[in-house]
Scaffold this active site. Structure first.
Site, PDB file in Angstrom:
ATOM      1  N   ASP A  78       0.846  -1.196   0.000  1.00 39.96           N
ATOM      2  CA  ASP A  78       0.000   0.000   0.000  1.00 39.96           C
ATOM      3  C   ASP A  78       0.882   1.247   0.000  1.00 39.96           C
ATOM      4  O   ASP A  78       1.702   1.436   0.898  1.00 39.96           O
ATOM      5  CB  ASP A  78      -0.908   0.009   1.234  1.00 39.96           C
ATOM      6  CG  ASP A  78      -1.842   1.208   1.256  1.00 39.96           C
ATOM      7  OD1 ASP A  78      -2.978   1.070   0.782  1.00 39.96           O
ATOM      8  OD2 ASP A  78      -1.429   2.280   1.750  1.00 39.96           O
ATOM      9  N   TYR A  83       2.818   9.868  -0.207  1.00 42.45           N
ATOM     10  CA  TYR A  83       3.861   9.239   0.602  1.00 42.45           C
ATOM     11  C   TYR A  83       5.263   9.546   0.072  1.00 42.45           C
ATOM     12  O   TYR A  83       6.244   9.335   0.782  1.00 42.45           O
ATOM     13  CB  TYR A  83       3.675   7.724   0.654  1.00 42.45           C
ATOM     14  CG  TYR A  83       2.405   7.263   1.335  1.00 42.45           C
ATOM     15  CD1 TYR A  83       1.537   8.160   1.966  1.00 42.45           C
ATOM     16  CD2 TYR A  83       2.061   5.909   1.334  1.00 42.45           C
ATOM     17  CE1 TYR A  83       0.377   7.726   2.573  1.00 42.45           C
ATOM     18  CE2 TYR A  83       0.907   5.468   1.953  1.00 42.45           C
ATOM     19  CZ  TYR A  83       0.059   6.372   2.558  1.00 42.45           C
ATOM     20  OH  TYR A  83      -1.099   5.927   3.153  1.00 42.45           O
ATOM     21  N   LYS A 112      -2.953   5.981  -4.136  1.00 47.38           N
ATOM     22  CA  LYS A 112      -4.047   6.904  -3.823  1.00 47.38           C
ATOM     23  C   LYS A 112      -3.845   8.237  -4.545  1.00 47.38           C
ATOM     24  O   LYS A 112      -2.722   8.744  -4.611  1.00 47.38           O
ATOM     25  CB  LYS A 112      -4.125   7.141  -2.307  1.00 47.38           C
ATOM     26  CG  LYS A 112      -4.166   5.846  -1.496  1.00 47.38           C
ATOM     27  CD  LYS A 112      -4.130   6.100  -0.009  1.00 47.38           C
ATOM     28  CE  LYS A 112      -3.896   4.815   0.745  1.00 47.38           C
ATOM     29  NZ  LYS A 112      -2.479   4.345   0.649  1.00 47.38           N
ATOM     30  N   HIS A 145      -7.617   9.605  -1.884  1.00 46.74           N
ATOM     31  CA  HIS A 145      -6.948   9.556  -0.578  1.00 46.74           C
ATOM     32  C   HIS A 145      -7.787  10.197   0.534  1.00 46.74           C
ATOM     33  O   HIS A 145      -7.907   9.647   1.637  1.00 46.74           O
ATOM     34  CB  HIS A 145      -5.585  10.244  -0.674  1.00 46.74           C
ATOM     35  CG  HIS A 145      -4.618   9.784   0.361  1.00 46.74           C
ATOM     36  ND1 HIS A 145      -3.257   9.760   0.153  1.00 46.74           N
ATOM     37  CD2 HIS A 145      -4.792   9.322   1.617  1.00 46.74           C
ATOM     38  CE1 HIS A 145      -2.650   9.300   1.241  1.00 46.74           C
ATOM     39  NE2 HIS A 145      -3.557   9.042   2.141  1.00 46.74           N
TER      40      HIS A 145
END
Length: 344
Positions: A78, A83, A112, A145
């Site tokens: 994930d 990120y 996302k 997200h």
């Protein structure tokens, strides 16, 4: 000619080698089979245990932990545009593919779409950036997200004003979902869903969308059990994925007497008990770690079962305690949590 003794020694040695190979094969096979899967409505299979990668932004660490996770048996990774590690993860996956350690079809990859790509026409652009960073033609799951839209093209992941509050756009979440539907129909993602959406926001998409959200990824742990949201999702065949399953290793939670008692009874750690509680609720869990021993610990939860009483005891710890609040976005029209408590 070889003597009888030498022949016997050679035969024994060959049998030993075959036995070792067989044992390794059986271990690898059993580890691959022990992780249960959940089938999404469209038939896509998602492994019920995955590796979360939030805040793993160091290249060497990201590549190492992905390699170790695959070695342990993880087949669900994930990540997200926000990120800032998709390139590292993609490079490591390519290395593993090139060396035939795993095939692309063996690993489930989630990403996302970030808040700065919420206009319908921006969703494709945002997801394309993730695909390019990951080096993939298609992800297995793409999520919105957060339901909040931020000002686009500022050069910042979280654009803020002089007071530190987010610079927002008033974009209907259904418009964003239309962009996700376009990405789905173009084959950019095998499945699509949302993250951090509340019940009313899910209802809005279900009512108006052509494709129903297949997944809702939200924060769930014993201090934030989310029963109404989970029940709603399950009633509408939306698979729930839990992030922060151990509340970011909250020490008060880890020292709850009921959790320590249950862990001792089953000869497991408190973290393993919590993740088993989630799995038995038919929830996918994506614990984040950078330590191999934790990878193994988090993976080793399928050899015991919690009783109904134990499940209720753990759920009874709920405090509506939310870690992810995103308080500087509280004025956004699509802020998903109650304010000021941000607890529901």
């Amino acid at each position: 000619m070889l003597s009888t003794t030498v022949r016997i020694v050679i035969i024994i040695a060959m049998l030993a080698i075959v036995s070792v190979v067989l044992i390794v094969w059986l271990v690898n096979t059993s580890s691959g089979l022990q992780i249960p899967n959940i089938e999404l409505v469209n038939g896509v299979i998602i492994p019920q245990i995955g590796l979360g990668t939030y805040q793993i932004q160091d290249e060497a660490t990201a590549k190492r932990i992905i390699g170790e996770a695959i070695d342990v048996g993880y087949r669900h990774i994930d990540t997200a545009y926000h990120y800032q590690n998709e390139k590292f993860i993609g490079d490591k996956l390519k290395d593993l593919f090139d060396r035939n350690v795993i095939n692309r079809d063996d690993v489930f990859v989630t990403t996302k779409v970030w808040n700065t790509f919420h206009r319908k026409d921006s969703v494709i652009r945002g997801l394309n950036e993730s695909l390019q960073a990951l080096g993939l033609k298609q992800v297995d799951l793409a999520l919105i997200h957060f339901p909040m839209a931020f000002k686009e093209d500022t050069g910042e992941y979280i654009p803020v004003d002089s007071n530190g509050l987010t610079l927002d756009l008033n974009v209907d979440i259904y418009e964003t979902w239309q962009g996700m539907e376009q990405a789905y129909h173009r084959g950019m993602a095998r499945s699509i869903g949302v993250s951090n959406f509340n019940i009313s926001q899910l209802q809005h998409i279900i009512k108006n969308g052509f494709v129903k959200p297949l997944v809702n990824q939200v924060e769930i742990h014993p201090y934030l059990t989310q029963e109404p949201l989970v029940d709603f999702c399950h009633q509408h065949n939306i698979v729930v994925v839990a992030y922060s399953p151990i509340a970011k290793a909250n020490q008060t939670l880890f020292n709850e007497p009921v959790l320590k008692e249950i862990a001792a009874k089953h000869e497991k750690t408190v973290a393993q008990v919590i993740m088993k509680w989630l799995v038995q609720r038919n929830i996918v869990v994506i614990p984040k770690t950078t330590k191999k021993e934790r990878l193994i610990e988090n993976f080793n939860i399928f050899d015991f079962q919690l009783t109904d009483t134990e499940m209720r005891q753990i759920s009874g710890l709920n405090k509506d305690y939310r870690i992810t609040r995103f308080t500087n976005a509280r004025n956004n029209p699509n802020y998903p949590y109650e304010w000021p408590l941000a607890s529901k």
